[in-house]
Design an enzyme around this catalytic site. Structure first.
Site, PDB file in Angstrom:
ATOM      1  N   TYR A   1      14.932  30.135   8.433  1.00  0.00           N
ATOM      2  CA  TYR A   1      13.648  30.731   8.830  1.00  0.00           C
ATOM      3  C   TYR A   1      13.421  30.617  10.330  1.00  0.00           C
ATOM      4  O   TYR A   1      13.701  29.581  10.939  1.00  0.00           O
ATOM      5  CB  TYR A   1      12.492  30.015   8.132  1.00  0.00           C
ATOM      6  CG  TYR A   1      12.384  30.288   6.648  1.00  0.00           C
ATOM      7  CD1 TYR A   1      12.154  31.582   6.179  1.00  0.00           C
ATOM      8  CD2 TYR A   1      12.494  29.254   5.735  1.00  0.00           C
ATOM      9  CE1 TYR A   1      12.035  31.829   4.813  1.00  0.00           C
ATOM     10  CE2 TYR A   1      12.374  29.483   4.371  1.00  0.00           C
ATOM     11  CZ  TYR A   1      12.146  30.770   3.915  1.00  0.00           C
ATOM     12  OH  TYR A   1      12.028  31.010   2.575  1.00  0.00           O
TER      13      TYR A   1
ATOM     14  N   LYS B   1       0.844  -1.204   0.000  1.00  0.00           N
ATOM     15  CA  LYS B   1       0.000   0.000   0.000  1.00  0.00           C
ATOM     16  C   LYS B   1       0.880   1.255   0.000  1.00  0.00           C
ATOM     17  O   LYS B   1       2.086   1.170   0.288  1.00  0.00           O
ATOM     18  CB  LYS B   1      -0.927  -0.011   1.211  1.00  0.00           C
ATOM     19  CG  LYS B   1      -0.197   0.022   2.540  1.00  0.00           C
ATOM     20  CD  LYS B   1      -1.140  -0.273   3.692  1.00  0.00           C
ATOM     21  CE  LYS B   1      -0.400  -0.248   5.016  1.00  0.00           C
ATOM     22  NZ  LYS B   1      -1.242  -0.726   6.119  1.00  0.00           N
TER      23      LYS B   1
HETATM   24  C1  LIG Z   1      -0.567  -1.804   6.688  1.00  0.00           C
HETATM   25  C2  LIG Z   1      -1.196  -3.052   7.098  1.00  0.00           C
HETATM   26  C3  LIG Z   1      -0.427  -4.180   7.382  1.00  0.00           C
HETATM   27  C4  LIG Z   1       1.085  -4.153   7.399  1.00  0.00           C
HETATM   28  O1  LIG Z   1       1.508  -3.594   8.614  1.00  0.00           O
HETATM   29  P1  LIG Z   1       3.067  -3.429   8.943  1.00  0.00           P
HETATM   30  O2  LIG Z   1       3.086  -2.903  10.319  1.00  0.00           O
HETATM   31  O3  LIG Z   1       3.589  -2.441   7.959  1.00  0.00           O
HETATM   32  O4  LIG Z   1       3.662  -4.767   8.782  1.00  0.00           O
HETATM   33  C5  LIG Z   1      -1.089  -5.345   7.690  1.00  0.00           C
HETATM   34  N1  LIG Z   1      -2.429  -5.395   7.718  1.00  0.00           N
HETATM   35  C6  LIG Z   1      -3.197  -4.327   7.462  1.00  0.00           C
HETATM   36  C7  LIG Z   1      -4.679  -4.452   7.536  1.00  0.00           C
HETATM   37  C8  LIG Z   1      -2.615  -3.124   7.160  1.00  0.00           C
HETATM   38  O5  LIG Z   1      -3.379  -2.056   6.911  1.00  0.00           O
END
Ligand SMILES: *Cc1c(COP(=O)(O)O)cnc(C)c1O
Length: 361
Positions: free
Chosen positions: A256, A35
């Site tokens: 800044y 993702k």
């Molecule tokens: C993002 C996600 C994962 C992976 O989690 P990590 O901590 O990056 O291993 C697993 N399951 C779901 C539902 C997620 O949204």
């Protein structure tokens, strides 16, 4: 010439980390979570590096279509399911599995039946209170889904709120409390519960599949435990060059807001990376960078296109020196820790304008 900044994605590290997580999964099916543009590493690039994963899990249907069109033949799962009725035909067309987490989704599925073969997973809310049906509802939901012609219920998924070791078990949503709520659902067929943290550290979490995300990218899910300790390798290096050096007298301010004021005559290097590249603007003075083999601290507020570091003690640094903002020497979790966030956020926030270079290591 483009600006002297780039993100290097280490393909060998991605592959190594997948093998590492496969070992940790102890025979379970491994979903590689890609993702958010594969946590900033590039969706199709990650799909290529994770060719040996058993399946890809993601959020966006468009991403799922893209990996199919790029030739991914194995399973694909949507972790939040579909968002609109018009998505449903595409799930079948591209053979994309979906979670179902609420009643409106069931109604949408009913309205579009029958199907040839639509694969769904029932999301159970075991205590995180984000998505899913209560464990008690699962039986009814499963029966209801199974009655829809062409729907194939694959199994049950749930997600842990706190699977990393530094979470204290007496707090509200520990793994053991979530497992207790799952109860006998843990023994159903095709159960998928573990994220990276649970896969690495929670051997009491069973199931048939795991969903590995952040660890595949070489960042530890627990900021108190290093990548090295876990035998995972950071897969993203963000680096930029020094484009200017200022010799600044004692008592001068840099950048800044004049946040950093020199306490001695100082050499300040200007680096071609700013918050518009994804480097967090909230990074405080002292956040480490790595240049010419040494640590150089951030000195002054991060600008849109530049940041400034103190190289007074670093004679070797010169205009053109490469500065690692995060990567193998400076962990992304370390930078994130200075900013009150987690490595995940920094990797995902890598900006589109940063050129990406792939290397085989
Ligand atoms: C993002 C996600 C994962 C992976 O989690 P990590 O901590 O990056 O291993 C697993 N399951 C779901 C539902 C997620 O949204």
């Amino acid at each position: 010439m483009p600006r002297p900044i780039c993100a290097t994605i280490h393909m060998g590290a991605l592959k190594h980390n997948l093998q590492r997580m496969r070992r940790a999964a102890e025979g379970r099916f491994v979903w590689a979570v890609v993702k958010a543009n594969a946590y900033g590493h590039g969706l199709l690039r990650a799909a290529k590096a994770f060719a040996d994963a058993d399946g890809l899990a993601m959020i966006d249907l468009c991403d799922a279509q893209a990996v199919r069109e790029a030739g991914w033949k194995k399973r694909i799962m949507l972790l939040e399911g579909f968002f609109d009725e018009s998505d449903i035909p595409l799930l079948e067309k591209y053979d994309i599995e979906t979670i179902v987490h609420n009643r409106p989704m069931i109604e949408m599925l009913k309205a579009h039946a029958p199907y040839r073969d639509l694969k769904v997973h029932i999301k159970v809310n075991s205590g995180m209170n984000r998505l899913g049906f209560l464990p008690l509802e699962e039986k009814v939901v499963k029966e209801e889904l199974s009655r829809i012609k062409g729907v194939h219920v694959m199994g049950v998924v749930t997600h842990f709120a706190n699977a990393e070791p530094s979470y204290l078990s007496e707090k509200p949503a520990s793994v053991s409390k979530q497992l207790a709520r799952m109860g006998k659902l843990q023994d159903e067929t095709d159960v998928c519960m573990a994220n990276s943290a649970a896969t690495l550290w929670r051997h009491e979490v069973g199931g048939d599949a795991v969903r590995a995300g952040v660890a595949l990218y070489g960042a530890s899910p627990d900021s108190k435990i290093s990548s090295r300790e876990l035998d995972i390798i950071p897969a993203m290096t963000l680096s930029a060059k020094i484009i200017a050096i200022q010799d600044v007298a004692k008592g001068e301010a840099v950048g800044y807001g004049s946040r950093f004021v020199t306490e001695r005559p100082s050499r300040i290097a200007v680096v071609a990376c700013g918050y518009a590249d994804g480097y967090p603007r909230c990074a405080p003075d002292g956040t480490p960078t790595f240049v010419e083999g040494k640590i150089a601290p951030l000195a002054g507020a991060v600008s849109m296109d530049m940041l400034t570091i103190d190289i007074t003690d670093l004679k070797e640094a010169h205009v053109g020196s490469v500065v690692e903002l995060w990567g193998k020497n400076i962990s992304v979790n370390d930078v994130a820790g200075y900013c009150g966030t987690i490595g995940y956020e920094l990797m995902c926030a890598l900006a589109l304008r940063v050129p990406v270079v792939e290397d085989e290591n």
